[in-house]
Design a protein around this motif. Structure first.
Motif, PDB file in Angstrom:
ATOM      1  N   MET A   1      -6.373 -13.348 -11.718  1.00 38.54           N
ATOM      2  CA  MET A   1      -7.070 -12.167 -11.213  1.00 38.54           C
ATOM      3  C   MET A   1      -6.050 -11.161 -10.673  1.00 38.54           C
ATOM      4  O   MET A   1      -5.138 -11.546  -9.937  1.00 38.54           O
ATOM      5  N   PRO A   2      -6.154  -9.889 -11.048  1.00 40.81           N
ATOM      6  CA  PRO A   2      -5.190  -8.903 -10.556  1.00 40.81           C
ATOM      7  C   PRO A   2      -5.322  -8.687  -9.055  1.00 40.81           C
ATOM      8  O   PRO A   2      -6.418  -8.829  -8.483  1.00 40.81           O
ATOM      9  N   PRO A   3      -4.218  -8.366  -8.368  1.00 33.60           N
ATOM     10  CA  PRO A   3      -4.283  -8.147  -6.915  1.00 33.60           C
ATOM     11  C   PRO A   3      -5.118  -6.923  -6.578  1.00 33.60           C
ATOM     12  O   PRO A   3      -5.175  -5.964  -7.347  1.00 33.60           O
ATOM     13  N   VAL A   4      -5.750  -6.960  -5.411  1.00 35.88           N
ATOM     14  CA  VAL A   4      -6.505  -5.803  -4.954  1.00 35.88           C
ATOM     15  C   VAL A   4      -5.580  -4.765  -4.330  1.00 35.88           C
ATOM     16  O   VAL A   4      -5.874  -3.568  -4.327  1.00 35.88           O
ATOM     17  N   ILE A   5      -4.432  -5.220  -3.806  1.00 32.61           N
ATOM     18  CA  ILE A   5      -3.377  -4.333  -3.312  1.00 32.61           C
ATOM     19  C   ILE A   5      -2.053  -4.811  -3.903  1.00 32.61           C
ATOM     20  O   ILE A   5      -1.728  -5.994  -3.816  1.00 32.61           O
ATOM     21  N   ALA A   6      -1.287  -3.895  -4.502  1.00 30.96           N
ATOM     22  CA  ALA A   6       0.040  -4.220  -5.045  1.00 30.96           C
ATOM     23  C   ALA A   6       1.038  -3.206  -4.504  1.00 30.96           C
ATOM     24  O   ALA A   6       0.913  -2.002  -4.741  1.00 30.96           O
ATOM     25  N   VAL A   7       2.014  -3.699  -3.763  1.00 28.16           N
ATOM     26  CA  VAL A   7       3.049  -2.852  -3.163  1.00 28.16           C
ATOM     27  C   VAL A   7       4.395  -3.259  -3.747  1.00 28.16           C
ATOM     28  O   VAL A   7       4.750  -4.440  -3.727  1.00 28.16           O
ATOM     29  N   GLU A   8       5.151  -2.291  -4.269  1.00 26.06           N
ATOM     30  CA  GLU A   8       6.410  -2.589  -4.954  1.00 26.06           C
ATOM     31  C   GLU A   8       7.490  -1.616  -4.515  1.00 26.06           C
ATOM     32  O   GLU A   8       7.372  -0.407  -4.710  1.00 26.06           O
ATOM     33  N   GLY A   9       8.567  -2.152  -3.887  1.00 28.05           N
ATOM     34  CA  GLY A   9       9.723  -1.338  -3.516  1.00 28.05           C
ATOM     35  C   GLY A   9       9.389  -0.160  -2.626  1.00 28.05           C
ATOM     36  O   GLY A   9      10.006   0.902  -2.728  1.00 28.05           O
ATOM     37  N   LEU A  10       8.454  -0.338  -1.713  1.00 29.70           N
ATOM     38  CA  LEU A  10       7.923   0.772  -0.922  1.00 29.70           C
ATOM     39  C   LEU A  10       8.932   1.289   0.096  1.00 29.70           C
ATOM     40  O   LEU A  10       9.578   0.523   0.802  1.00 29.70           O
ATOM     41  N   GLY A  11       9.067   2.614   0.147  1.00 25.82           N
ATOM     42  CA  GLY A  11       9.938   3.241   1.134  1.00 25.82           C
ATOM     43  C   GLY A  11       9.363   4.555   1.624  1.00 25.82           C
ATOM     44  O   GLY A  11       8.824   5.332   0.845  1.00 25.82           O
ATOM     45  N   VAL A  12       9.468   4.801   2.944  1.00 30.20           N
ATOM     46  CA  VAL A  12       9.015   6.051   3.551  1.00 30.20           C
ATOM     47  C   VAL A  12      10.099   6.539   4.495  1.00 30.20           C
ATOM     48  O   VAL A  12      10.595   5.780   5.342  1.00 30.20           O
ATOM     49  N   ARG A  13      10.460   7.816   4.343  1.00 25.37           N
ATOM     50  CA  ARG A  13      11.535   8.396   5.139  1.00 25.37           C
ATOM     51  C   ARG A  13      10.982   9.514   6.024  1.00 25.37           C
ATOM     52  O   ARG A  13      10.201  10.352   5.592  1.00 25.37           O
ATOM     53  N   PHE A  14      11.417   9.514   7.293  1.00 33.12           N
ATOM     54  CA  PHE A  14      11.028  10.553   8.242  1.00 33.12           C
ATOM     55  C   PHE A  14      12.270  11.221   8.818  1.00 33.12           C
ATOM     56  O   PHE A  14      13.397  10.734   8.645  1.00 33.12           O
ATOM     57  N   ARG A  15      12.050  12.316   9.527  1.00 34.33           N
ATOM     58  CA  ARG A  15      13.129  13.000  10.251  1.00 34.33           C
ATOM     59  C   ARG A  15      13.035  12.679  11.737  1.00 34.33           C
ATOM     60  O   ARG A  15      11.969  12.736  12.332  1.00 34.33           O
ATOM     61  N   ARG A  16      14.144  12.342  12.335  1.00 33.64           N
ATOM     62  CA  ARG A  16      14.167  12.135  13.782  1.00 33.64           C
ATOM     63  C   ARG A  16      13.985  13.453  14.523  1.00 33.64           C
ATOM     64  O   ARG A  16      13.361  13.524  15.562  1.00 33.64           O
ATOM     65  N   ASN A  17      14.582  14.510  13.975  1.00 31.95           N
ATOM     66  CA  ASN A  17      14.497  15.830  14.590  1.00 31.95           C
ATOM     67  C   ASN A  17      13.169  16.467  14.198  1.00 31.95           C
ATOM     68  O   ASN A  17      12.967  16.865  13.058  1.00 31.95           O
ATOM     69  N   ARG A  18      12.239  16.578  15.166  1.00 32.96           N
ATOM     70  CA  ARG A  18      10.918  17.112  14.860  1.00 32.96           C
ATOM     71  C   ARG A  18      10.969  18.565  14.409  1.00 32.96           C
ATOM     72  O   ARG A  18      10.058  19.063  13.786  1.00 32.96           O
TER      73      ARG A  18
END
Length: 244
Positions: free
Chosen positions: A1-18
């Motif tokens: 059965m295929p997964p209901v959630i599949a996450v692969e190599g996930l990356g999120v980048r933010f700035r420290r300086n608002r």
């Protein structure tokens, strides 16, 4: 059965300086954005699958990427790297009162919020009484939402979202402001949804709640997935690392 959630190599980048924000052009650019000295990775190289009917607890200290991960799964945030694939839909209990309009009545907010999440008017008509009864605010149905207490706002929001039929339930400790009796009522509702085959993705600092609902855990630290395993093993490592 295929997964209901599949996450692969996930990356999120933010700035420290608002003050240093992405431009509108940056948001839609297909080119790799230039890394700046004040950038940091809230999540990096995170991969896992969730099968239908699983109950997953996400643990970690504040600021380690847990809520960011939930928002990515909910589709309200886009990754800088990797992919998040969610089969069918989600019922998001994150920032639970978001989307409610202060000047509208409780009644109008129920129809608006449930409609935005895909319920038809006839479905809302059918379930409206149940939604209000569960929230225990029948005397305030025609009161402007802005006049409700914070606890009452959580009650009506949870009551609406828990009526959605999406297969994945996302929960981010939104019930912490509710009174004990109503919180237990909500937890019983979550257990009913799990017994009906729903999938749970649950972020919490409460070890008792995590053990109550979840069989599997994800431990995030400094934006990395440290351990994916049985919830007992995940909590043991987390407590060992931080002396709790």
């Amino acid at each position: 059965m295929p997964p209901v959630i599949a996450v692969e190599g996930l990356g999120v980048r933010f700035r420290r300086n608002r003050g240093a924000r992405r431009s509108f052009k940056d948001l839609f650019s297909t080119r790799q954005r230039r890394v700046r000295p004040d950038d940091f990775w809230a999540l990096r190289n995170v991969s896992f699958d969730v099968q239908p009917g699983e109950a997953i607890g996400v643990v970690g200290r504040n600021g380690q990427g847990k809520s960011t991960l939930l928002k990515l799964v909910a589709g309200v945030m886009l990754p800088d790297e990797g992919t998040v694939t969610v089969r069918d839909g989600v019922a998001p209990l994150i920032e639970i009162t978001g989307g409610f309009v202060d000047d509208l009545t409780v009644r109008d907010n129920v129809y608006l919020t449930a409609g935005l999440h895909g319920m038809t008017r006839s479905q809302i008509d059918e379930r409206f009484g149940e939604i209000i009864d569960f929230a225990e605010i029948g005397d305030f149905v025609d009161t402007p939402y802005k006049h409700l207490s914070s606890g009452m706002k959580v009650r009506i929001a949870f009551s609406v979202i828990s009526q959605l039929e999406e297969p994945v339930l996302l929960v981010d400790e939104v019930l912490a402001v509710g009174d004990r009796g109503f919180r237990e009522k909500c937890y019983r509702r979550i257990e009913e949804l799990l017994a009906g085959g729903r999938t749970l993705f649950f972020v919490s600092h409460n070890e008792k709640d995590l053990r109550r609902f979840c069989e599997r855990g994800l431990y995030l630290d400094k934006g990395a997935l440290v351990l994916d395993g049985p919830i007992g093993d995940v909590l043991e490592l987390y407590n060992s690392d931080y002396g709790t």
